[in-house]
Scaffold this motif. Structure first.
Motif, short mmCIF file in Angstrom:
data_model
loop_
_atom_site.label_atom_id
_atom_site.label_comp_id
_atom_site.label_asym_id
_atom_site.label_seq_id
_atom_site.Cartn_x
_atom_site.Cartn_y
_atom_site.Cartn_z
N ILE A 100 -17.79 -18.54 -45.93
CA ILE A 100 -17.19 -18.33 -44.84
C ILE A 100 -16.84 -16.75 -44.57
CG2 ILE A 100 -14.77 -18.61 -43.50
CD1 ILE A 100 -14.95 -21.50 -44.96
N PRO A 101 -17.48 -16.24 -43.43
CA PRO A 101 -17.23 -14.79 -43.32
C PRO A 101 -15.62 -14.34 -43.55
CG PRO A 101 -18.57 -15.46 -41.85
CD PRO A 101 -17.87 -16.59 -42.33
N SER A 102 -15.35 -13.03 -43.86
CA SER A 102 -14.30 -12.34 -43.93
C SER A 102 -13.72 -11.43 -42.82
CB SER A 102 -13.98 -11.70 -45.18
OG SER A 102 -15.02 -10.67 -45.41
N ASN A 103 -14.59 -11.31 -41.63
CA ASN A 103 -14.28 -10.26 -40.53
C ASN A 103 -13.73 -11.33 -39.38
OD1 ASN A 103 -16.57 -11.65 -40.13
ND2 ASN A 103 -17.69 -9.98 -39.43
N ASP A 104 -13.17 -12.26 -39.68
CA ASP A 104 -12.65 -13.03 -38.33
C ASP A 104 -11.21 -13.64 -38.75
OD1 ASP A 104 -12.32 -14.72 -36.14
OD2 ASP A 104 -14.21 -15.04 -36.02
N PRO A 105 -10.33 -12.77 -37.57
CA PRO A 105 -8.88 -13.56 -37.86
C PRO A 105 -8.69 -14.99 -38.00
CG PRO A 105 -9.14 -12.39 -35.88
CD PRO A 105 -10.54 -11.99 -36.46
N ARG A 106 -9.67 -15.63 -37.16
CA ARG A 106 -9.60 -17.13 -37.07
C ARG A 106 -9.69 -17.97 -38.32
NH1 ARG A 106 -14.21 -18.37 -32.60
NH2 ARG A 106 -15.18 -16.68 -33.86
N THR A 107 -10.20 -17.11 -39.32
CA THR A 107 -10.14 -17.73 -40.90
C THR A 107 -8.86 -17.83 -41.48
OG1 THR A 107 -11.33 -15.68 -41.65
CG2 THR A 107 -12.63 -17.44 -40.90
N VAL A 108 -7.80 -17.25 -40.87
CA VAL A 108 -6.22 -17.23 -41.49
C VAL A 108 -5.79 -18.39 -40.77
CG1 VAL A 108 -4.39 -15.96 -41.75
CG2 VAL A 108 -6.68 -14.80 -41.92
#
Length: 316
Positions: A81-89
């Motif tokens: 899961i990429p770490s450059n998207d605020p949706r993953t918080v």
């Protein structure tokens, strides 16, 4: 000790990320930003705190369960899961959907893990170290637009949902969606729900009218009573209390002695008889014989007799 505690807290936080819903045969469900209907998996944060899922892995190949694999070897068989998207918080009790059978270059929410239509699928989520298994589920073969979902968020019970019960990016509810489905089937045009809503509204208005009508009647009588009590503060109350006491006494006597006494207490009868006897005794003592008795008494007066008239003369 602080480092161990913080590590345990972090691990516990990662455990709150759960696989919540999966669709393997998407024909008319949600679409990605390119208009494609791909298979998808929904993750849910079942805790009450925000969780960061950046760097976690999604796997659909059971080969990753081989414990002899090293972490790098396992990570190559999974999608990160990429770490450059605020949706993953993910905030508390919130959801995120990832598209399968896609390519990571299409966006953060696109994964290249395979999900074949009409076939069972094993899917799992691993922590960022590629070693700790956080959650996994075996999805049965699904028909078009069916989803395999938890009965409710975080529940251990799963079920197959048809297209009307699929809830991507929203909470899984066991009863609410069924009611919506039944309502749509039984009342497609909304007539029944309209009548129900209007009936409920008018019923509430009628109840309010009756309530205020009764309240107004009570307040009017209360005001009138206060005016009467102000003008005649004692007489109405005294008469009412006395009348109530009389009725209570009469009722008690009738219940105790029956209707023969007509509500008159036996004590009254006894008192009347006693008074009659007393009066009879008093009348006997008051009867006189008619003879006046005069007792002699010595005084300074003397008794003389006139020789001519022979009438007595009293001289001192």
């Amino acid at each position: 000790m602080m480092l161990i505690a913080s590590h345990n807290a972090f691990a516990q936080g990662a455990k709150s990320i759960k696989i919540n819903e999966v669709m393997t045969h998407n024909k008319s469900s949600i679409q990605d930003e390119f208009g494609d209907n791909n298979a998808w998996v929904e993750l849910c944060n079942v805790s009450h705190s925000t969780q960061n899922i950046r760097g976690m892995y999604i796997a659909t190949d059971k080969a990753v369960l081989n414990k002899s694999l090293s972490a790098p070897e396992r990570q190559k068989m999974m999608s990160i899961i990429p770490s450059n998207d605020p949706r993953t918080v993910i905030t508390a009790r919130q959801h995120i959907v990832f598209f399968l059978n896609s390519a990571s270059n299409k966006g953060t929410l696109h994964l290249d893990r395979k999900a074949e239509s009409g076939k069972p699928l094993w899917i799992a989520i691993y922590d960022g170290n590629g070693v700790d298994l956080l959650d996994s589920i075996t999805v049965p073969a699904l028909k078009e637009n069916e989803a395999y979902a938890r009965v409710k968020d975080g529940s251990t019970t799963w079920r197959i949902c048809d297209s009307t019960l699929v809830t991507p990016n929203t909470a899984n509810t066991p009863y609410f969606n069924n009611k919506i489905k039944d309502t749509k089937e039984n009342d497609p045009h909304g007539f029944a729900i309209t009548i129900l809503a209007m009936g409920t509204t008018f019923s509430c208005l009628l109840l309010l009218f009756i309530f205020f009508k009764i309240l107004g009647f009570i307040m009017r009588n209360f005001t009138t009573g206060k005016k009467i009590a102000y003008k005649h503060p004692f007489k109405p109350v005294t008469k009412t209390v006395q009348k109530v006491d009389d009725v209570i006494d009469t009722s008690a006597i009738i219940l105790k002695d029956g209707l023969k006494t007509k509500g008159i207490d036996k004590k009254v009868y006894i008192a009347v008889i006693a008074m009659a006897l007393k009066q009879y005794q008093d009348d006997v003592h008051d009867v006189e014989s008619g003879v006046i008795t005069i007792k002699p008494k010595k005084t300074s007066w003397k008794h003389y007799v006139n020789a001519t008239s022979e009438s007595p003369i009293l001289k001192k």
